[in-house]
Design an enzyme around this catalytic site. Structure first.
Site, mmCIF file in Angstrom:
data_model
loop_
_atom_site.group_PDB
_atom_site.id
_atom_site.type_symbol
_atom_site.label_atom_id
_atom_site.label_comp_id
_atom_site.label_asym_id
_atom_site.label_seq_id
_atom_site.Cartn_x
_atom_site.Cartn_y
_atom_site.Cartn_z
ATOM 1 N N GLY A 192 43.965 70.447 12.075
ATOM 2 C CA GLY A 192 43.115 69.278 11.943
ATOM 3 C C GLY A 192 42.136 69.248 13.093
ATOM 4 O O GLY A 192 42.353 69.901 14.123
ATOM 5 N N GLN A 246 35.897 65.880 19.028
ATOM 6 C CA GLN A 246 36.382 67.079 19.723
ATOM 7 C C GLN A 246 35.302 68.145 19.871
ATOM 8 O O GLN A 246 35.428 69.027 20.716
ATOM 9 C CB GLN A 246 37.591 67.680 18.989
ATOM 10 N N CYS A 258 47.255 70.078 20.513
ATOM 11 C CA CYS A 258 45.880 69.608 20.303
ATOM 12 C C CYS A 258 44.924 70.661 20.846
ATOM 13 O O CYS A 258 45.119 71.143 21.963
ATOM 14 C CB CYS A 258 45.679 68.275 21.023
ATOM 15 N N LEU A 259 43.896 70.989 20.067
ATOM 16 C CA LEU A 259 42.899 71.958 20.533
ATOM 17 C C LEU A 259 42.216 71.467 21.807
ATOM 18 O O LEU A 259 41.709 72.272 22.577
ATOM 19 C CB LEU A 259 41.856 72.203 19.434
ATOM 20 N N HIS A 286 47.226 61.800 14.114
ATOM 21 C CA HIS A 286 46.734 62.440 15.345
ATOM 22 C C HIS A 286 45.202 62.446 15.371
ATOM 23 O O HIS A 286 44.585 62.073 16.379
ATOM 24 C CB HIS A 286 47.308 63.870 15.414
ATOM 25 N N GLU A 287 44.599 62.865 14.246
ATOM 26 C CA GLU A 287 43.127 62.965 14.204
ATOM 27 C C GLU A 287 42.483 61.578 14.236
ATOM 28 O O GLU A 287 41.444 61.392 14.863
ATOM 29 C CB GLU A 287 42.668 63.741 12.962
ATOM 30 N N HIS A 316 41.965 60.353 17.607
ATOM 31 C CA HIS A 316 40.781 60.895 18.302
ATOM 32 C C HIS A 316 39.573 59.986 18.100
ATOM 33 O O HIS A 316 38.707 59.907 18.966
ATOM 34 C CB HIS A 316 40.441 62.296 17.791
#
Ligand code: ZN
Length: 186
Positions: free
Chosen positions: A54, A59, A107-108, A149-150, A153
């Protein structure tokens, strides 16, 4: 072998400490804006090439309410279920089960770290697709976790903010060792 010519639609992912990751993202007003459609293509490419499941627009440095949920097994998440990548514009959580479950996330934007985070087990979400059509989905388990999670963000929240215990935060190496042990592998 690593390609010498990176895909031009891959964008660098911002990491912990960049102020855009802590902003509240703005709603999209024009879904048919070519710049927005280009951003969506970039998100789809970037999440795939980065072995994510995701990604959210902040991000890659664009604080708009756009995210992608794209669960599939890959190097970082070998046990992830497979689904078609789904683009969500201006998403909202319509309903959520009362039961929370703990699960491991990465997480990226927080490389090298895994954390165990409580999330609603089942959710219903509403959003616009990339054609601007209203959609609703019910997701459970890992895919519901990715969405939550997304969506965080978009509020400037990172998964590490939700860690409840210091034993729930691990380096990637320690997590991989734990995962192998849990599977009985070596
Ligand atoms: Zn993330």
């Amino acid at each position: 072998m690593t390609s010498t010519f990176p895909d031009p639609s891959q964008r660098p992912v911002l990491t912990l400490g960049h102020p855009i990751l802590r902003q509240v993202a703005q709603p999209v007003e024009q879904v048919n804006d070519p710049a927005l459609q280009h951003l969506i293509d970039q998100l789809l490419t970037t999440v795939r090439l980065a072995h994510g499941v995701g990604i959210a627009a902040p991000q890659v440095g664009t604080p708009l309410r756009v995210l992608v949920v794209a669960s599939r097994p890959n190097l970082r998440y070998p046990h992830a279920p497979t689904m078609a990548p789904t683009v969500l514009i201006n998403p909202s959580l319509v309903a959520a089960s009362d039961d929370l479950e703990l699960g491991w996330e990465g997480c990226l934007s927080v490389p090298g770290v895994r954390g165990r985070v409580p999330r609603h087990r089942e959710i219903e979400v509403a959003y616009l697709d990339r054609q601007g059509q209203p959609q609703r989905r019910v997701w459970e388990g890992f895919v519901a976790r990715i969405f939550q999670h997304e969506a965080d963000h978009l509020e400037g929240i990172l998964f590490t903010d939700r860690i409840q215990s210091e034993t729930d935060l691990l380096s990637e190496d320690a997590y991989q060792a734990l995962d192998m042990a849990a599977l009985g592998g070596g």
